[in-house]
Structures are given as structure tokens and as C-alpha cells.
Design a protein around this motif. Structure first.
Motif, PDB file in Angstrom:
ATOM      1  N   HIS A  18      53.951-116.275 -45.461  1.00 47.33           N
ATOM      2  CA  HIS A  18      52.532-115.840 -44.877  1.00 47.33           C
ATOM      3  C   HIS A  18      53.203-115.421 -42.845  1.00 47.33           C
ATOM      4  O   HIS A  18      53.100-116.344 -42.419  1.00 47.33           O
ATOM      5  CB  HIS A  18      50.960-117.036 -44.675  1.00 47.33           C
ATOM      6  N   LYS A  19      53.382-114.357 -42.472  1.00 46.57           N
ATOM      7  CA  LYS A  19      53.259-113.828 -41.393  1.00 46.57           C
ATOM      8  C   LYS A  19      52.012-114.119 -40.245  1.00 46.57           C
ATOM      9  O   LYS A  19      52.335-114.099 -39.733  1.00 46.57           O
ATOM     10  CB  LYS A  19      53.786-112.846 -41.388  1.00 46.57           C
ATOM     11  N   GLY A  20      51.237-114.524 -40.813  1.00 45.92           N
ATOM     12  CA  GLY A  20      49.603-114.386 -40.089  1.00 45.92           C
ATOM     13  C   GLY A  20      48.828-113.303 -39.608  1.00 45.92           C
ATOM     14  O   GLY A  20      49.401-112.173 -40.550  1.00 45.92           O
ATOM     15  N   ASP A  21      48.148-112.726 -38.309  1.00 49.55           N
ATOM     16  CA  ASP A  21      47.572-111.457 -38.460  1.00 49.55           C
ATOM     17  C   ASP A  21      48.588-110.938 -37.533  1.00 49.55           C
ATOM     18  O   ASP A  21      49.062-110.856 -37.055  1.00 49.55           O
ATOM     19  CB  ASP A  21      46.869-112.114 -37.541  1.00 49.55           C
TER      20      ASP A  21
ATOM     21  N   GLU B 157      43.058-118.094 -47.279  1.00 49.06           N
ATOM     22  CA  GLU B 157      43.299-117.823 -45.881  1.00 49.06           C
ATOM     23  C   GLU B 157      41.955-118.394 -45.657  1.00 49.06           C
ATOM     24  O   GLU B 157      41.201-119.477 -45.111  1.00 49.06           O
ATOM     25  CB  GLU B 157      42.916-116.350 -45.087  1.00 49.06           C
ATOM     26  N   ALA B 158      40.567-118.161 -45.899  1.00 54.10           N
ATOM     27  CA  ALA B 158      39.236-118.990 -46.008  1.00 54.10           C
ATOM     28  C   ALA B 158      39.078-120.029 -46.476  1.00 54.10           C
ATOM     29  O   ALA B 158      38.121-121.145 -46.000  1.00 54.10           O
ATOM     30  CB  ALA B 158      38.065-117.349 -47.470  1.00 54.10           C
ATOM     31  N   TRP B 159      39.870-120.597 -48.121  1.00 52.46           N
ATOM     32  CA  TRP B 159      40.427-121.987 -48.105  1.00 52.46           C
ATOM     33  C   TRP B 159      40.910-122.943 -47.427  1.00 52.46           C
ATOM     34  O   TRP B 159      40.706-123.921 -46.753  1.00 52.46           O
ATOM     35  CB  TRP B 159      40.664-121.868 -49.524  1.00 52.46           C
ATOM     36  N   ALA B 160      42.071-122.130 -46.407  1.00 54.10           N
ATOM     37  CA  ALA B 160      42.898-123.144 -45.366  1.00 54.10           C
ATOM     38  C   ALA B 160      41.568-123.225 -44.365  1.00 54.10           C
ATOM     39  O   ALA B 160      41.880-124.382 -43.567  1.00 54.10           O
ATOM     40  CB  ALA B 160      43.520-122.207 -45.445  1.00 54.10           C
TER      41      ALA B 160
ATOM     42  N   PHE C 127      49.144-122.671 -42.904  1.00 54.02           N
ATOM     43  CA  PHE C 127      50.040-122.733 -44.159  1.00 54.02           C
ATOM     44  C   PHE C 127      50.563-121.075 -43.360  1.00 54.02           C
ATOM     45  O   PHE C 127      50.827-120.150 -42.499  1.00 54.02           O
ATOM     46  CB  PHE C 127      49.818-122.337 -45.046  1.00 54.02           C
ATOM     47  N   THR C 128      51.930-121.712 -43.968  1.00 53.02           N
ATOM     48  CA  THR C 128      52.609-120.149 -43.104  1.00 53.02           C
ATOM     49  C   THR C 128      54.069-119.876 -44.912  1.00 53.02           C
ATOM     50  O   THR C 128      54.106-118.784 -44.768  1.00 53.02           O
ATOM     51  CB  THR C 128      54.564-121.161 -42.677  1.00 53.02           C
ATOM     52  N   HIS C 129      53.054-120.359 -46.084  1.00 55.57           N
ATOM     53  CA  HIS C 129      54.078-119.608 -47.167  1.00 55.57           C
ATOM     54  C   HIS C 129      53.457-120.337 -48.105  1.00 55.57           C
ATOM     55  O   HIS C 129      52.350-121.182 -47.723  1.00 55.57           O
ATOM     56  CB  HIS C 129      55.395-121.098 -46.987  1.00 55.57           C
ATOM     57  N   VAL C 130      53.567-119.478 -49.366  1.00 57.57           N
ATOM     58  CA  VAL C 130      52.624-119.761 -50.700  1.00 57.57           C
ATOM     59  C   VAL C 130      53.655-119.347 -51.681  1.00 57.57           C
ATOM     60  O   VAL C 130      54.792-118.659 -51.962  1.00 57.57           O
ATOM     61  CB  VAL C 130      52.072-118.114 -50.717  1.00 57.57           C
ATOM     62  N   TYR C 131      53.451-120.505 -52.975  1.00 56.71           N
ATOM     63  CA  TYR C 131      54.834-120.994 -53.904  1.00 56.71           C
ATOM     64  C   TYR C 131      53.673-120.102 -55.386  1.00 56.71           C
ATOM     65  O   TYR C 131      52.449-120.880 -55.170  1.00 56.71           O
ATOM     66  CB  TYR C 131      54.705-122.185 -54.113  1.00 56.71           C
ATOM     67  N   LEU C 132      54.106-119.086 -56.034  1.00 52.41           N
ATOM     68  CA  LEU C 132      53.687-119.186 -56.631  1.00 52.41           C
ATOM     69  C   LEU C 132      54.536-119.330 -58.610  1.00 52.41           C
ATOM     70  O   LEU C 132      55.175-118.476 -58.380  1.00 52.41           O
ATOM     71  CB  LEU C 132      52.490-117.147 -56.905  1.00 52.41           C
ATOM     72  N   ALA C 133      53.759-119.972 -59.255  1.00 49.46           N
ATOM     73  CA  ALA C 133      54.629-120.421 -60.336  1.00 49.46           C
ATOM     74  C   ALA C 133      54.672-118.958 -61.547  1.00 49.46           C
ATOM     75  O   ALA C 133      53.493-118.434 -61.736  1.00 49.46           O
ATOM     76  CB  ALA C 133      54.535-121.536 -60.734  1.00 49.46           C
ATOM     77  N   ARG C 134      55.693-118.612 -61.644  1.00 43.21           N
ATOM     78  CA  ARG C 134      55.319-117.751 -63.046  1.00 43.21           C
ATOM     79  C   ARG C 134      55.228-118.368 -64.001  1.00 43.21           C
ATOM     80  O   ARG C 134      55.978-118.111 -64.859  1.00 43.21           O
ATOM     81  CB  ARG C 134      56.351-116.385 -62.723  1.00 43.21           C
ATOM     82  N   ARG C 135      54.330-119.219 -64.813  1.00 40.86           N
ATOM     83  CA  ARG C 135      54.551-119.359 -65.995  1.00 40.86           C
ATOM     84  C   ARG C 135      52.732-119.187 -65.991  1.00 40.86           C
ATOM     85  O   ARG C 135      51.267-118.257 -65.939  1.00 40.86           O
ATOM     86  CB  ARG C 135      54.566-121.271 -65.660  1.00 40.86           C
ATOM     87  N   PRO C 136      52.660-119.009 -67.911  1.00 42.13           N
ATOM     88  CA  PRO C 136      51.661-118.583 -68.558  1.00 42.13           C
ATOM     89  C   PRO C 136      50.625-120.136 -68.433  1.00 42.13           C
ATOM     90  O   PRO C 136      50.935-120.528 -68.513  1.00 42.13           O
ATOM     91  CB  PRO C 136      51.650-118.862 -70.024  1.00 42.13           C
TER      92      PRO C 136
END
Length: 72
Positions: free
Chosen positions: A69-72, A11-14, A21-30
Motif C-alpha cells: 500500500h503506497k498511500g495517496d 482505508e475506511a476500515w483502517a 497499514f503498509t501491506h495487504v495479504y490476500l489468501a487465494r483459497r475458496p
């Protein structure tokens, strides 16, 4: 940048960059760590978001996790 931190980092970066942003995509790779050892990318951030009421897991698979990301 926020891979080992929590929602506050995202949230600080945004806010700093004037985006939302509404979504966060996190890759599952080493990712390659110190001395060439691999470690899961973003596992700290994933764990933090899973325990944050402002986020909901929408998809979870071998290759990625997508959170709303549902927000506050």
C-alpha cells in the motif's frame, strides 16, 4: 467485509479503527458460498487493488497475493 469491494473499504476500515497499514495479504483459497458452492475468496478486492495506483503487487503465488500500500 471488504472482500468484494475496493481500496476505499480498506482505508475506511483502517481509519475507523485508528490503524494504518503498509501491506495487504490476500489468501487465494475458496470460501464456501451460498448452498455450499465454493468461490474464490477476495477476487473482487484483488482485482480492484491491482487497478489502483496506490497498490503494487509484491508477491503472487498459488496460495496468496501480497500488495504494497503506497498511500495517496
Amino acid at each position: 467485509m471488504c472482500a468484494t469491494q475496493g481500496a476505499e473499504c480498506l482505508e475506511a476500515w483502517a481509519a475507523e479503527h485508528g490503524v494504518s497499514f503498509t501491506h495487504v495479504y490476500l489468501a487465494r483459497r475458496p470460501s464456501v458460498g451460498v448452498y455450499g458452492r465454493s468461490r474464490p475468496c477476495c477476487s473482487g478486492l484483488e482485482a480492484a487493488l491491482r487497478h489502483d495506483a496506490r497498490f503494487k503487487v509484491l508477491y503472487e503465488g498459488a496460495g496468496a497475493v501480497i500488495l504494497l500500500h503506497k498511500g495517496d
